[in-house]
Design a protein around this motif. Sequence first.
Motif, PDB file in Angstrom:
ATOM      1  N   CYS A 198       0.848  -1.178   0.000  1.00 27.57           N
ATOM      2  CA  CYS A 198       0.000   0.000   0.000  1.00 27.57           C
ATOM      3  C   CYS A 198       0.894   1.242   0.000  1.00 27.57           C
ATOM      4  O   CYS A 198       2.117   1.137   0.026  1.00 27.57           O
ATOM      5  CB  CYS A 198      -0.973  -0.013   1.181  1.00 27.57           C
ATOM      6  N   CYS A 230       3.277   1.277   2.827  1.00 25.15           N
ATOM      7  CA  CYS A 230       4.415   0.351   2.725  1.00 25.15           C
ATOM      8  C   CYS A 230       5.540   1.054   1.966  1.00 25.15           C
ATOM      9  O   CYS A 230       6.716   0.890   2.266  1.00 25.15           O
ATOM     10  CB  CYS A 230       4.033  -0.906   1.956  1.00 25.15           C
ATOM     11  N   CYS A 286       3.548  -3.061   8.225  1.00 21.58           N
ATOM     12  CA  CYS A 286       2.764  -1.881   7.843  1.00 21.58           C
ATOM     13  C   CYS A 286       1.590  -1.709   8.807  1.00 21.58           C
ATOM     14  O   CYS A 286       0.856  -2.668   9.066  1.00 21.58           O
ATOM     15  CB  CYS A 286       2.253  -2.043   6.410  1.00 21.58           C
ATOM     16  N   CYS A 304      -1.728  -2.316   6.271  1.00 21.02           N
ATOM     17  CA  CYS A 304      -1.991  -3.573   5.563  1.00 21.02           C
ATOM     18  C   CYS A 304      -1.112  -4.724   6.045  1.00 21.02           C
ATOM     19  O   CYS A 304      -1.159  -5.809   5.479  1.00 21.02           O
ATOM     20  CB  CYS A 304      -1.861  -3.383   4.049  1.00 21.02           C
TER      21      CYS A 304
HETATM   22 ZN   LIG Z   1       0.852  -1.279   3.667  1.00 21.16          ZN
END
Ligand SMILES: [Zn+2]
Length: 397
Positions: free
Chosen positions: A289, A292, A363, A366
């Motif tokens: 994401c 990240c 993360c 996510c």
């Molecule tokens: Zn992420």
Amino acid sequence: MATTTDPIEEIKARIEEIDPAEAQREVADGAILIDTREPHEAQISRIDGAELIPPADVVGKVEGVAPDRGQRIILQCATGNRSARAADELASELGYENVASLAGGIAAWTEQGLPIVEPQGLTKDQRMRYSRHTLLPEVGVEGQLKLLDAKVLLLGAGGLGAPSALYLAAAGIGTLGIVDDDVVDESNLQRQVIHNTERVGRPKSESAKTTINALNPDVEVIEYQTRLDSSNILEIISDYDVLVDGADNFPTRYLLNDASVRLRKPVVSASILGFEGQISTFVPYEGPCYRCLYPTPPPPELAPSCGAAGVLGVMAGVMGLLQANEVIKLVAGIGEPLVGRLLIYDSLGTHFTELKVRRDPDCPICGEHAEEIPADELGKFPDYDAFCAAPGALSRA
Ligand SMILES: [Zn+2]
């Protein structure tokens, strides 16, 4: 010797022309029907059983369809001129003995109420409008129907959103949501090509809607003259299939990321500055994401504000269209999206560089152990207040 430069009346005088009813009867009796139009014309409507050979290929390819030169052949085009020339060529250059042209072409055939084949699902206008899409086997009518069914939300009708929205509208994305609370400014017009001089001072979402309505009546534009925040983002994005991030500030990017991961909505994200652009596609849980990739925003001095930082107008076009391309691929389910890849474009050197980006197992949004955060904390990031004290934008789009 016949030549293709002879007047059409002379050509028609020396070949055999037959009317639609006669052609239909002969085809039922085994005559070969050759459609001498271009593929995009045949896509819109055709006569069942006709072999398509575009005019430039008739002489070269007819033998593949009709090896026997005594065989009855009926040539057909749109209105009967190209097929007359083709009939003349087959007779005079290749020695075909039993060739006729359908007088009036498929137009006369249709006028007489004889059956034609039309692809299902698209209207006649849509078959015309999107014929260059549907001719692509990867897209086809099925892919075009997916585009017409799709709902895409654009964050911003600015530098990135403007070109992106234009091409997505032209492509027939059925619903385009546009979030923008800004008005058109003269300094936008160097790159925000969906707006124009007359609309300076008008809301950008309204200006974009006016342009899109004039371009493609198939597209419904939904305006959001608002700024996304944690109180409205979940509701706004929940209606859409794909989100296009052309936001001009980091708080909105983080907010969008956190909300899109929660609702599992793919985001096509791009940014531009000066002569450089970046783009990646974030598909929640399939790839990394935005967090990240950027766990924290860059310090304000590296994120100059739009007023202070210049951008080459063309850069907005290039990156915005790469976004539109990603959207179309995601919607039609074709190609390889930029998932887990960050594409960097250096326009001065004309270099594209691709970096691999992996999901961060830690993360906070996510990662494997990420906990669901309260809705009002979506988009929060470290030093939020410090960052906002010096508002910055990698992408003054
Ligand atoms: Zn992420």
